[in-house]
Write an enzyme that holds these catalytic residues in place. Structure first.
Site, short mmCIF file in Angstrom:
data_model
loop_
_atom_site.label_atom_id
_atom_site.label_comp_id
_atom_site.label_asym_id
_atom_site.label_seq_id
_atom_site.Cartn_x
_atom_site.Cartn_y
_atom_site.Cartn_z
N GLY A 103 0.74 -1.23 -0.12
CA GLY A 103 0.05 -0.19 0.04
C GLY A 103 0.92 1.37 0.16
N SER A 104 0.38 2.28 0.70
CA SER A 104 0.85 3.63 0.46
C SER A 104 2.42 3.58 1.08
CB SER A 104 -0.10 4.60 1.47
OG SER A 104 -1.19 4.54 0.85
N THR A 105 2.95 2.79 1.83
CA THR A 105 4.19 3.06 2.08
C THR A 105 5.10 2.81 0.86
OG1 THR A 105 4.37 0.42 2.66
CG2 THR A 105 4.21 2.01 4.52
#
Lengths: 106, 562
Positions: free
Chosen positions: B275-277
């Site tokens: 995801g956003s990491t």
């Protein structure tokens, strides 16, 4: 002639007993060496076991538990950490020397 | 009367019988030879005892030395023992010599817990000459059994692999079988090296850091529920792994007692859509390519349609946001547009170079292969911009983020301790200036963005949140946070991942990486920073740490303690 014979006989006897003495001494030393080496091996093994026990007794979870129970400490925060530069201006190790001419300024 | 008596004597003297003379000569020769022989012995005695220089200590031939060298220890970077062998004994019996099987079995059962007296008595009546009664007697049990004085019982020395720190580094160290062969983890990866004995194998792990990570991770898992969690602490300069935790874990003394899930290493073997990491990588790529400048703004309002579905943001916003806002507020739409500016093939090449397409490199057998779509299409590029559509292990991500913040060089990760101060060769991924820009972006994500709960006062934490619904597997939620500190000169990367935490919080709000994972990092960093020698920044403005970030913060601050 008889003296000569006695001398040589005595010489041979002395040599023989000297040799016997040496060999028994060496055997005794060898046994002693074996005994000491056995002890060294046993001690090394004991040290090895103690090292393992030490690691078990100092594992972080146990230390934390003991610290909570016996010590009155709180976790360290940035407030607790200071450097020399944070000392009040004017205070320095040189100035706070008691002996000698310089006295701490109050 | 004088002459004639003399004559016979003289005659006898001048012509003696040859026999006596020969005899005397022989006797003389023999005496000489014997004397010579004894002289040689005497001289040799003197030589051996007095004149020979002392050689190296003569080893006795009477002592039996262990035929095989013992399996080497595994220690952490500070010498704390993680795995070692302890001497034990195997107890076996010779039924032919055992006098009273029932009595013997009863007395043994009194000393050895868990021994079934009835079964043992039956076994002691068998017609064989060897009955194995129990493996790995402790020294105390050995003493007690010996003291019983039962005839027919014998012992054989054994070695048992013991893990003094228990489950603490179970996934790293692994475990062995009854014959001391490694079955998982370091025990298995270095089985030959350990089996050969010798010096202990020093890992890069620090048990104190490992303990802090494991404790905070366990607390978060208990609080948010979930099927598992993973935590990592990496040294960004050397690639050393200081902590590697995967929960649930197991007791390496009884690995079979734990469920399968407990022996699954979620940090290295599991692959997830992080995801956003992953936006850390996307932003770094876009900035480094030059296609995106720090001052650029991108549309975050218009949804993007691709491959049959629509991309939106968790918190919809209006208009255009700057690069740092897109990063700090974790806007998918902004990120996709940034990635598009750089181009699909450039993004794919970047991800390949930073190691997202290949399994992580570490000294463990349990390494997961990332799931990467081939061929790489534009739609893959779109989803990969915000960390979906490709599945990687947490270790891969942490290692990549370390490369971003350490000045731009990817250093191979390792579980072995590296000698201090040595330079490690790596591959340059991004320029130093991009790395500095990414440091500032990550810092802003914590001070102003979704990562606020990771802010540990004084340690200049920077990072990125991740909240990803998995499209593969059981479709659970992965809440994560990847951080680096101290952000003016990053030394360590900390990654926390929670697997399927509860979806909804107390007041009905959705659980995110910012709510579940970031606080864990915010609690880990103050615990481990003093151990790792990271000096905190003092609260007083005008303090010594330079680096742009602190100066900016000092100007903006008006009484906040950060």
């Amino acid at each position: 002639m008889r003296l000569n014979g006695i001398f040589w006989f005595g010489f041979a006897a002395a040599l023989g007993s000297g040799y016997l003495y040496l060999t028994t001494r060496v055997q005794g030393m060898d046994t002693e060496l074996a005994r000491i080496e056995k002890r060294v091996i046993a001690e090394r093994e004991a040290i090895h076991v103690l090292k393992g026990e030490w690691s078990y007794l100092t594992r972080p979870a146990r230390i934390a538990k003991l610290a909570r129970r016996h010590l009155n400490l709180t976790p360290i925060t940035p407030r607790h950490i200071r450097t020399l530069a944070d000392l009040p201006p004017g205070a320095s190790p040189a100035r706070t020397r008691i002996a000698g001419k310089r006295r701490p300024r109050r | 009367m004088s002459a004639p008596p003399r004559e016979p004597r003289q005659r006898a003297a001048s012509a003696p019988p040859p026999a006596i003379e020969i005899g005397r000569a022989r006797s003389m020769l023999t005496r000489l030879l014997f004397g010579l022989a004894f002289l040689v012995v005497a001289l040799r005695l003197v030589e051996v005892s007095l004149l020979t220089p002392s050689r190296s200590p003569h080893q006795s031939t009477n002592v039996e030395r262990p035929a095989v060298s013992h399996r080497a220890d595994i220690v952490d970077r500070n010498g704390i023992i993680l795995a070692t062998g302890l001497p034990t004994h195997l107890l076996f019996a010779d039924p032919a010599i055992v006098l009273d099987a029932d009595a013997a079995a009863l007395r043994l059962a009194a000393v050895l817990p868990g021994l079934d007296a009835a079964r043992t008595a039956a076994r002691l009546r068998r017609p064989t000459r060897f009955v194995r009664l129990r493996r790995h007697l402790t020294p105390r049990q050995y003493y007690e059994v010996n003291r019983l004085g039962l005839p027919g019982l014998h012992f054989r020395p054994q070695r048992r692999r013991v893990f003094p720190n228990g489950a603490l580094a179970a996934h790293v160290v692994g475990f062995t079988d009854v014959d001391n062969r490694g079955l998982s983890g370091i025990e298995r990866f270095f089985n030959a090296r350990l089996g050969a004995g010798g010096a202990a194998l020093a890992l890069s792990i620090d048990v104190r850091v490992q303990h802090a990570v494991r404790e905070e991770l366990s607390a978060a898992l208990a609080r948010f529920g979930g099927t598992g969690a993973a935590g990592l602490v990496l040294d960004v300069a050397s690639g050393e792994v200081l902590a590697l935790v995967s929960l649930p874990d197991f007791d390496p003394h009884h690995p079979a007692a734990a469920p399968r899930s407990a022996r699954f290493n979620r940090a290295t073997l599991g692959v997830y859509e992080m995801g956003s990491t992953v936006k850390v990588l996307t932003a770094a790529m876009a900035l480094d390519s030059g296609a995106v400048k720090p001052g650029d703004r991108f549309d975050v309002e218009t949804p993007i349609r691709t491959g049959g579905y629509v991309i939106g943001d968790l918190t919809p916003r209006k208009g255009r946001l700057s690069v740092w806002e897109i990063f700090a507020y974790s806007s998918n739409l902004g990120m996709v547009r940034m990635a598009r500016a750089a181009g699909t093939s450039r993004q794919r090449d970047f991800l390949a170079r930073i190691g997202m397409f290949r399994p992580a490199r570490i000294e463990l057998p349990e390494i997961g292969t990332p799931l990467v779509p081939t061929p790489w299409r534009e739609s893959n590029s779109v989803t990969a911009a915000y960390g979906h559509g490709i599945a990687v292990s947490p270790l891969q991500l942490a290692s990549a983020v370390a490369a971003i913040v350490n000045g731009g060089v990817k250093v191979p990760t390792t579980l072995l301790r590296r000698p201090a101060g040595g330079r490690v060769a790596g591959r340059r991924i991004i320029g130093a200036r991009t790395s500095a820009r990414m440091q500032r972006l990550m810092r802003l994500a914590v001070t102003r963005g979704t990562g606020k709960r990771a802010a540990a006062p004084g340690y200049l934490v920077g990072g990125k949140t991740g909240t990803a619904d998995q499209s593969t597997g059981t479709g659970g939620l992965i809440a994560s946070f990847v951080a680096a500190f101290p952000m003016d000169a990053p030394r360590y990367v900390v990654l926390v991942m929670l697997e399927t935490p509860k979806r909804v919080g107390k007041n009905g709000a959705k659980i995110t990486g910012g709510k579940a994972a970031a606080p864990v990092v915010g609690r880990i960093i103050p615990r481990v920073a003093p151990l790792l020698g990271v000096e905190p920044v003092l609260d007083a403005p005008g303090s010594h740490r330079d680096g742009g970030i602190l100066k900016v913060k000092a100007e903006r601050r008006n009484g906040e303690a950060n």
